[in-house]
Design a protein around this motif. Sequence first.
Motif, PDB file in Angstrom:
ATOM      1  N   ILE A  41     -28.669 -28.778 -41.943  1.00  9.30           N
ATOM      2  CA  ILE A  41     -29.176 -30.059 -41.446  1.00  9.30           C
ATOM      3  C   ILE A  41     -30.048 -30.704 -42.506  1.00  9.30           C
ATOM      4  O   ILE A  41     -30.922 -30.055 -43.081  1.00  9.30           O
ATOM      5  N   LYS A  42     -29.818 -31.987 -42.754  1.00 12.05           N
ATOM      6  CA  LYS A  42     -30.637 -32.756 -43.703  1.00 12.05           C
ATOM      7  C   LYS A  42     -31.853 -33.288 -42.944  1.00 12.05           C
ATOM      8  O   LYS A  42     -31.718 -33.981 -41.943  1.00 12.05           O
ATOM      9  N   PHE A  43     -33.046 -32.953 -43.436  1.00  5.78           N
ATOM     10  CA  PHE A  43     -34.270 -33.370 -42.766  1.00  5.78           C
ATOM     11  C   PHE A  43     -34.997 -34.499 -43.471  1.00  5.78           C
ATOM     12  O   PHE A  43     -35.948 -35.042 -42.915  1.00  5.78           O
ATOM     13  N   ASP A  44     -34.579 -34.884 -44.689  1.00  9.28           N
ATOM     14  CA  ASP A  44     -35.231 -36.004 -45.370  1.00  9.28           C
ATOM     15  C   ASP A  44     -35.027 -37.271 -44.552  1.00  9.28           C
ATOM     16  O   ASP A  44     -33.892 -37.694 -44.328  1.00  9.28           O
ATOM     17  N   GLY A  45     -36.100 -37.862 -44.055  1.00 10.00           N
ATOM     18  CA  GLY A  45     -36.026 -39.085 -43.271  1.00 10.00           C
ATOM     19  C   GLY A  45     -35.675 -38.870 -41.809  1.00 10.00           C
ATOM     20  O   GLY A  45     -35.544 -39.839 -41.055  1.00 10.00           O
ATOM     21  N   ALA A  46     -35.524 -37.618 -41.373  1.00  9.36           N
ATOM     22  CA  ALA A  46     -35.192 -37.346 -39.966  1.00  9.36           C
ATOM     23  C   ALA A  46     -36.397 -37.636 -39.083  1.00  9.36           C
ATOM     24  O   ALA A  46     -37.528 -37.347 -39.450  1.00  9.36           O
ATOM     25  N   THR A  47     -36.125 -38.215 -37.914  1.00  8.21           N
ATOM     26  CA  THR A  47     -37.199 -38.501 -36.960  1.00  8.21           C
ATOM     27  C   THR A  47     -37.113 -37.593 -35.737  1.00  8.21           C
ATOM     28  O   THR A  47     -38.132 -37.120 -35.250  1.00  8.21           O
ATOM     29  N   THR A  48     -35.885 -37.375 -35.233  1.00  9.40           N
ATOM     30  CA  THR A  48     -35.706 -36.499 -34.075  1.00  9.40           C
ATOM     31  C   THR A  48     -34.450 -35.648 -34.238  1.00  9.40           C
ATOM     32  O   THR A  48     -33.520 -36.019 -34.960  1.00  9.40           O
ATOM     33  N   VAL A  49     -34.445 -34.517 -33.530  1.00  4.40           N
ATOM     34  CA  VAL A  49     -33.273 -33.639 -33.458  1.00  4.40           C
ATOM     35  C   VAL A  49     -33.037 -33.383 -31.974  1.00  4.40           C
ATOM     36  O   VAL A  49     -33.967 -33.035 -31.246  1.00  4.40           O
ATOM     37  N   SER A  50     -31.799 -33.586 -31.528  1.00  5.13           N
ATOM     38  CA  SER A  50     -31.461 -33.386 -30.119  1.00  5.13           C
ATOM     39  C   SER A  50     -30.289 -32.440 -29.975  1.00  5.13           C
ATOM     40  O   SER A  50     -29.357 -32.452 -30.786  1.00  5.13           O
ATOM     41  N   LEU A  51     -30.338 -31.638 -28.930  1.00  3.50           N
ATOM     42  CA  LEU A  51     -29.217 -30.811 -28.512  1.00  3.50           C
ATOM     43  C   LEU A  51     -28.795 -31.289 -27.135  1.00  3.50           C
ATOM     44  O   LEU A  51     -29.639 -31.675 -26.316  1.00  3.50           O
ATOM     45  N   LYS A  52     -27.491 -31.272 -26.874  1.00  2.00           N
ATOM     46  CA  LYS A  52     -26.977 -31.706 -25.576  1.00  2.00           C
ATOM     47  C   LYS A  52     -25.863 -30.758 -25.156  1.00  2.00           C
ATOM     48  O   LYS A  52     -25.083 -30.302 -25.993  1.00  2.00           O
ATOM     49  N   VAL A  53     -25.805 -30.439 -23.859  1.00  7.91           N
ATOM     50  CA  VAL A  53     -24.683 -29.699 -23.298  1.00  7.91           C
ATOM     51  C   VAL A  53     -24.078 -30.530 -22.179  1.00  7.91           C
ATOM     52  O   VAL A  53     -24.785 -31.157 -21.394  1.00  7.91           O
ATOM     53  N   ILE A  54     -22.735 -30.547 -22.155  1.00  7.20           N
ATOM     54  CA  ILE A  54     -22.015 -31.291 -21.122  1.00  7.20           C
ATOM     55  C   ILE A  54     -20.899 -30.404 -20.577  1.00  7.20           C
ATOM     56  O   ILE A  54     -20.327 -29.589 -21.294  1.00  7.20           O
ATOM     57  N   ARG A  55     -20.648 -30.575 -19.278  1.00  2.00           N
ATOM     58  CA  ARG A  55     -19.569 -29.825 -18.633  1.00  2.00           C
ATOM     59  C   ARG A  55     -19.133 -30.637 -17.417  1.00  2.00           C
ATOM     60  O   ARG A  55     -19.984 -31.118 -16.653  1.00  2.00           O
ATOM     61  N   PRO A  56     -17.808 -30.805 -17.227  1.00  2.00           N
ATOM     62  CA  PRO A  56     -17.335 -31.562 -16.073  1.00  2.00           C
ATOM     63  C   PRO A  56     -17.882 -30.979 -14.770  1.00  2.00           C
ATOM     64  O   PRO A  56     -17.929 -29.768 -14.577  1.00  2.00           O
ATOM     65  N   GLY A  57     -18.337 -31.879 -13.879  1.00  2.00           N
ATOM     66  CA  GLY A  57     -18.875 -31.474 -12.594  1.00  2.00           C
ATOM     67  C   GLY A  57     -20.365 -31.166 -12.615  1.00  2.00           C
ATOM     68  O   GLY A  57     -20.944 -30.822 -11.595  1.00  2.00           O
ATOM     69  N   PHE A  58     -20.988 -31.276 -13.806  1.00  2.00           N
ATOM     70  CA  PHE A  58     -22.407 -30.988 -13.962  1.00  2.00           C
ATOM     71  C   PHE A  58     -23.086 -32.162 -14.678  1.00  2.00           C
ATOM     72  O   PHE A  58     -22.447 -32.895 -15.426  1.00  2.00           O
ATOM     73  N   TYR A  59     -24.377 -32.337 -14.444  1.00  2.00           N
ATOM     74  CA  TYR A  59     -25.144 -33.335 -15.181  1.00  2.00           C
ATOM     75  C   TYR A  59     -25.372 -32.833 -16.600  1.00  2.00           C
ATOM     76  O   TYR A  59     -25.584 -31.628 -16.807  1.00  2.00           O
ATOM     77  N   GLU A  60     -25.333 -33.750 -17.567  1.00  2.00           N
ATOM     78  CA  GLU A  60     -25.604 -33.331 -18.947  1.00  2.00           C
ATOM     79  C   GLU A  60     -27.084 -32.990 -19.098  1.00  2.00           C
ATOM     80  O   GLU A  60     -27.931 -33.541 -18.385  1.00  2.00           O
ATOM     81  N   GLN A  61     -27.349 -32.062 -19.975  1.00  2.00           N
ATOM     82  CA  GLN A  61     -28.719 -31.637 -20.266  1.00  2.00           C
ATOM     83  C   GLN A  61     -28.999 -31.944 -21.730  1.00  2.00           C
ATOM     84  O   GLN A  61     -28.169 -31.652 -22.593  1.00  2.00           O
ATOM     85  N   VAL A  62     -30.159 -32.540 -22.016  1.00  2.00           N
ATOM     86  CA  VAL A  62     -30.533 -32.897 -23.385  1.00  2.00           C
ATOM     87  C   VAL A  62     -31.938 -32.393 -23.666  1.00  2.00           C
ATOM     88  O   VAL A  62     -32.828 -32.509 -22.822  1.00  2.00           O
ATOM     89  N   LYS A  63     -32.115 -31.832 -24.849  1.00  2.00           N
ATOM     90  CA  LYS A  63     -33.440 -31.427 -25.312  1.00  2.00           C
ATOM     91  C   LYS A  63     -33.653 -32.082 -26.669  1.00  2.00           C
ATOM     92  O   LYS A  63     -32.818 -31.958 -27.562  1.00  2.00           O
ATOM     93  N   THR A  64     -34.793 -32.794 -26.824  1.00  2.00           N
ATOM     94  CA  THR A  64     -35.089 -33.521 -28.057  1.00  2.00           C
ATOM     95  C   THR A  64     -36.424 -33.065 -28.617  1.00  2.00           C
ATOM     96  O   THR A  64     -37.391 -32.904 -27.888  1.00  2.00           O
TER      97      THR A  64
END
Length: 116
Positions: free
Chosen positions: A68-91
């Motif tokens: 991962i390039k971090f020069d100039g990065a402001t945020t990093v997010s992970l997301k999981v998605i699965r049909p029939g479920f709400y998506e989950q995001v962590k930032t």
Amino acid sequence: MKHSVKLFSIAMLCLALTACGSGKRNIALKIHSDPLGAYALLQVKYKGDENPEWIFLGPTPVVLDKSIKFDGATTVSLKVIRPGFYEQVKTWNAKDFVKEYKQYKKISWIPNMVKQ
């Protein structure tokens, strides 16, 4: 012999400068989900880029090293998605993400999927 040592020293210095100059860092990621089989994605936002793409990491469980390039990065997010479920995001703020990685030597996340 002196020439070999000098050449080796120069090569190592160039390698170190190249690695440091890229602003990239290998990060160990460990993403599970409950239940397993959700699609995991990664997004890194940089200054001036308001709509960066999500990078597909694979179905959970995901265990990998990601550069991962971090020069100039402001945020990093992970997301999981699965049909029939709400998506989950962590930032994370990019600096906090790196701090957590340095502390634990990996980024680990186990979101609980919620049925729709």
